[in-house]
Design a protein around this motif. Sequence first.
Motif, PDB file in Angstrom:
ATOM      1  N   ASN A  72       4.685  -6.981   5.244  1.00  0.00           N
ATOM      2  CA  ASN A  72       5.504  -7.265   4.074  1.00  0.00           C
ATOM      3  C   ASN A  72       5.569  -6.078   3.130  1.00  0.00           C
ATOM      4  O   ASN A  72       4.692  -5.232   3.120  1.00  0.00           O
ATOM      5  N   SER A  73       6.627  -6.046   2.298  1.00  0.00           N
ATOM      6  CA  SER A  73       6.713  -5.092   1.204  1.00  0.00           C
ATOM      7  C   SER A  73       6.390  -5.841  -0.077  1.00  0.00           C
ATOM      8  O   SER A  73       6.992  -6.861  -0.360  1.00  0.00           O
ATOM      9  N   TYR A  74       5.466  -5.360  -0.851  1.00  0.00           N
ATOM     10  CA  TYR A  74       5.042  -6.079  -2.047  1.00  0.00           C
ATOM     11  C   TYR A  74       4.325  -5.119  -2.977  1.00  0.00           C
ATOM     12  O   TYR A  74       4.080  -3.970  -2.661  1.00  0.00           O
ATOM     13  N   THR A  75       3.987  -5.624  -4.172  1.00  0.00           N
ATOM     14  CA  THR A  75       3.150  -4.860  -5.088  1.00  0.00           C
ATOM     15  C   THR A  75       2.042  -5.743  -5.609  1.00  0.00           C
ATOM     16  O   THR A  75       2.238  -6.945  -5.807  1.00  0.00           O
ATOM     17  N   ASP A  76       0.876  -5.162  -5.809  1.00  0.00           N
ATOM     18  CA  ASP A  76      -0.249  -5.889  -6.382  1.00  0.00           C
ATOM     19  C   ASP A  76      -0.493  -5.457  -7.820  1.00  0.00           C
ATOM     20  O   ASP A  76      -1.521  -5.760  -8.406  1.00  0.00           O
ATOM     21  N   GLY A  77       0.474  -4.755  -8.398  1.00  0.00           N
ATOM     22  CA  GLY A  77       0.324  -4.271  -9.754  1.00  0.00           C
ATOM     23  C   GLY A  77      -0.199  -2.853  -9.823  1.00  0.00           C
ATOM     24  O   GLY A  77      -0.162  -2.231 -10.886  1.00  0.00           O
ATOM     25  N   LYS A  78      -0.687  -2.330  -8.720  1.00  0.00           N
ATOM     26  CA  LYS A  78      -1.223  -0.971  -8.686  1.00  0.00           C
ATOM     27  C   LYS A  78      -0.591  -0.136  -7.580  1.00  0.00           C
ATOM     28  O   LYS A  78      -0.526   1.078  -7.683  1.00  0.00           O
ATOM     29  N   THR A  79      -0.181  -0.808  -6.523  1.00  0.00           N
ATOM     30  CA  THR A  79       0.345  -0.123  -5.345  1.00  0.00           C
ATOM     31  C   THR A  79       1.681  -0.726  -4.945  1.00  0.00           C
ATOM     32  O   THR A  79       1.846  -1.944  -4.987  1.00  0.00           O
ATOM     33  N   ILE A  80       2.624   0.103  -4.562  1.00  0.00           N
ATOM     34  CA  ILE A  80       3.897  -0.356  -4.014  1.00  0.00           C
ATOM     35  C   ILE A  80       3.851  -0.157  -2.511  1.00  0.00           C
ATOM     36  O   ILE A  80       3.632   0.955  -2.034  1.00  0.00           O
ATOM     37  N   THR A  81       4.022  -1.223  -1.787  1.00  0.00           N
ATOM     38  CA  THR A  81       3.931  -1.178  -0.328  1.00  0.00           C
ATOM     39  C   THR A  81       5.319  -1.293   0.270  1.00  0.00           C
ATOM     40  O   THR A  81       6.069  -2.213  -0.050  1.00  0.00           O
ATOM     41  N   LEU A  82       5.663  -0.369   1.138  1.00  0.00           N
ATOM     42  CA  LEU A  82       6.989  -0.300   1.734  1.00  0.00           C
ATOM     43  C   LEU A  82       6.951  -0.677   3.208  1.00  0.00           C
ATOM     44  O   LEU A  82       5.922  -0.574   3.861  1.00  0.00           O
ATOM     45  N   SER A  83       8.104  -1.070   3.695  1.00  0.00           N
ATOM     46  CA  SER A  83       8.243  -1.281   5.131  1.00  0.00           C
ATOM     47  C   SER A  83       8.508   0.044   5.824  1.00  0.00           C
ATOM     48  O   SER A  83       9.251   0.889   5.303  1.00  0.00           O
ATOM     49  N   PRO A  84       7.941   0.269   6.986  1.00  0.00           N
ATOM     50  CA  PRO A  84       8.236   1.510   7.722  1.00  0.00           C
ATOM     51  C   PRO A  84       9.589   1.479   8.420  1.00  0.00           C
ATOM     52  O   PRO A  84      10.037   2.504   8.919  1.00  0.00           O
ATOM     53  N   ASN A  85      10.230   0.307   8.451  1.00  0.00           N
ATOM     54  CA  ASN A  85      11.517   0.193   9.141  1.00  0.00           C
ATOM     55  C   ASN A  85      12.655   0.608   8.222  1.00  0.00           C
ATOM     56  O   ASN A  85      13.556  -0.179   7.924  1.00  0.00           O
ATOM     57  N   ILE A  86      12.612   1.834   7.761  1.00  0.00           N
ATOM     58  CA  ILE A  86      13.657   2.356   6.885  1.00  0.00           C
ATOM     59  C   ILE A  86      14.659   3.123   7.726  1.00  0.00           C
ATOM     60  O   ILE A  86      14.320   4.133   8.329  1.00  0.00           O
ATOM     61  N   LYS A  87      15.882   2.629   7.746  1.00  0.00           N
ATOM     62  CA  LYS A  87      16.937   3.353   8.424  1.00  0.00           C
ATOM     63  C   LYS A  87      17.679   4.201   7.401  1.00  0.00           C
ATOM     64  O   LYS A  87      17.697   3.901   6.220  1.00  0.00           O
ATOM     65  N   GLU A  88      18.286   5.256   7.893  1.00  0.00           N
ATOM     66  CA  GLU A  88      18.928   6.199   6.981  1.00  0.00           C
ATOM     67  C   GLU A  88      19.933   5.519   6.062  1.00  0.00           C
ATOM     68  O   GLU A  88      19.945   5.744   4.853  1.00  0.00           O
TER      69      GLU A  88
END
Length: 743
Positions: free
Chosen positions: A119-135
């Motif tokens: 999942n992509s989410y934030t815990d208030g300190k870290t922003i977590t991204l998905s690696p499935n980023i297409k151009e």
Amino acid sequence: MVVTLEFRSLGNIQFSTQFSHRINMSTSKKSPWFLSNEKKERSNFWKSRSSGYSSSNYWLKDSIFEKKQSYFFDDADTVEKESKYDHMQLAQYQRAISNFVRILTGRGDIQVKYNNGGNSYTDGKTITLSPNIKEKEFDTAVGLALHEASHILYTDFPKLEEYMNGARPVNTSDQLDQRKVLLNIVEDLYIDATTYRSAPGYRGYYSSLYQKYFGDKKIVEGLWSQDFAEPTWNNYLLHICNIRNPQRNLEALPGLEGMFNMLDLSNITRMSNFQDRIDLSVWLYEEINKYVDATKEYQQQLQNQMGNGGAGGDNNEEEMMKSLNELLEQMADQDEQKSDGDGSGNEQEDNSGGSGEGKFTASNGVNIQEEIEGTNALDLDKLSDKAKSQLKKLIEQQREFIKGQPKKGKLAKADQQKVDAWAEVDMEKKTVGANSEFSKKGVPLYIINEITPNFITNLGATYGLRDHVYSRDQNRINDAINRGKLLAKKLQLRNEERSLKTSRLDSGKIDKRLLHEIGFDNFDIFSKVNINTYKPSYIHISIDQSGSMEGSKFEAAMEFAAMFATASKYINNIHLVISLRSTFDGSGKSGWSRYATQNTPYLMYIFDSKKHNIQHIRNTFPKASSNNLTPEGLCFDGIMKDTIQKSANTEAYFINICDGEPYMMYSSDNGKFDYQGDKARQHSKKQMQRMEQSGMKFITYFIGSRHDFGAVEKCYGKNAVHLQRADEIGVITKTMNKRLLAV
């Protein structure tokens, strides 16, 4: 049914949209104008404001979005085959998105990393991204990161946790989920509106984000369908989740327009206090619950009245609610038949047992029959099974976004380590050899600006860097470091200043010792001091890392480099950089192979006297080894602009150490890039001439036989120096000593 909609937009995205409408009832069903076949494209509100990755592509097109298709070869040509991810590309995405977040928040302590759990989410300190980023989805990824960054800026996470903990003991799991979704909706409305208004430069990214999650025309079709116009929790959440859509249907459900008015989207930023947003979500929860409970009672009443006595008692809410509109339609048909039968044309009196002119009123005081009759539910069309199935997926996607859990791919630990390694080295990718005799589109050149232990461990094998050190190699470099310290003593003169004072001049600074001579009519009492210093020097030592250099030649070159790097740390006005250049197999294999066809050039900086210390030399240089081919001029071309800029206003030297002429071949299904022979020699010669025209002194030291030296001499002419054996490389030291100490 005729629907007239009037919109007033206050921006590119409808945070500030006000909505007014009127509905004229008729006996026939008719879809809204924006769902008609000829105008369906107008229902896609955000699409016109976002074109994939247009916001980022405008200024990142020469770096992140320098597509592999724009080169001579396919996407697959330079992507590591053992993983489905392009680690270098992910590292560039991560670095760019981190910059966006840092600019928006003004904070450097927010970490942006890839997800390793889905999942992509934030815990208030870290922003977590998905690696499935297409151009083409990069703008959406930026928008999602900015959305989560806005949560970090504006959401009170401790108070959020306190609210949910307080609600947990007195609510079921479904009720908790409903409360949380409503609070997230209100919170998203507030934070996105605040960021959207305060950072107009980021509006394109937000438009891309909302286009993905809320811009599908099937969502609008669902809002204006009978299937989602029955007072259930899921239907209320669907409509409120899409409340900022300008094509919302506020008459689909009882009380929905009042909820919209309470949200007051054009003034949503008024709720700067997080507790106010909690209170509004609680009010929404109670309002929806009130209508849903009243609807259940009304449905039971209808079932009893139709002779279904308690039907649905064992059914879940969804199954029970599906029959509500059917019951209402069935009753309407019966009333119409009865009216036609007695010919009176008068409506039958409602004896449902409620209040308010015979309308059914639930036990909680809601005149639900009148409320439902005030909706447009029965005037809407139903969706096909296929359309409902498609819409169900979109609704689930929206729900995941609202919860802060948009599902994406997972980056394995090994992949994350490689991404982190790339992120540390500040890598560039440039096109070289374009519009030349070799190719119209050129080939990619990787320029690796920094070498770190993490890079060596996870990616070094591809670029001729071992993760281990042989004692023999370590001893050689240690000896070279010691010789470098001795060399520094000889070059200490460059740190000294020499001054010459000239007296009895007619201008300059007054020499106090000559003031008494004025009485003798001598007015030449001035003096000047001339200070002579060595001009700053910029030296770039570029070492051929090709496979043919293996053994004594490469060892001697690295020893010389280590010695000179050590000496540069003791000399104030020398800026020394050292690079290795070769090719790697773009098919993803490590090490050299004579059968490799996808040879991709790279140039790797292993030392910079302004950044690295002697310990870096001791740790890194013994790990370097020979690698693949010799893309000499292509590498020089790629670093030309940077080298000329760094060497400006200095005494500049470019020292090339090699053992052969330029050679590199690349072939794929799309064609062939043949970099060899006289064409490659002429190309490399042009790069030398460009450096010389900028004022740089170019010297090539060739290690090898006289026969092979002929080709190199054709390349560099009088700037080529022949060394028969590797142990003659000390000539470079003597030559540079003379040049650096020349007045």
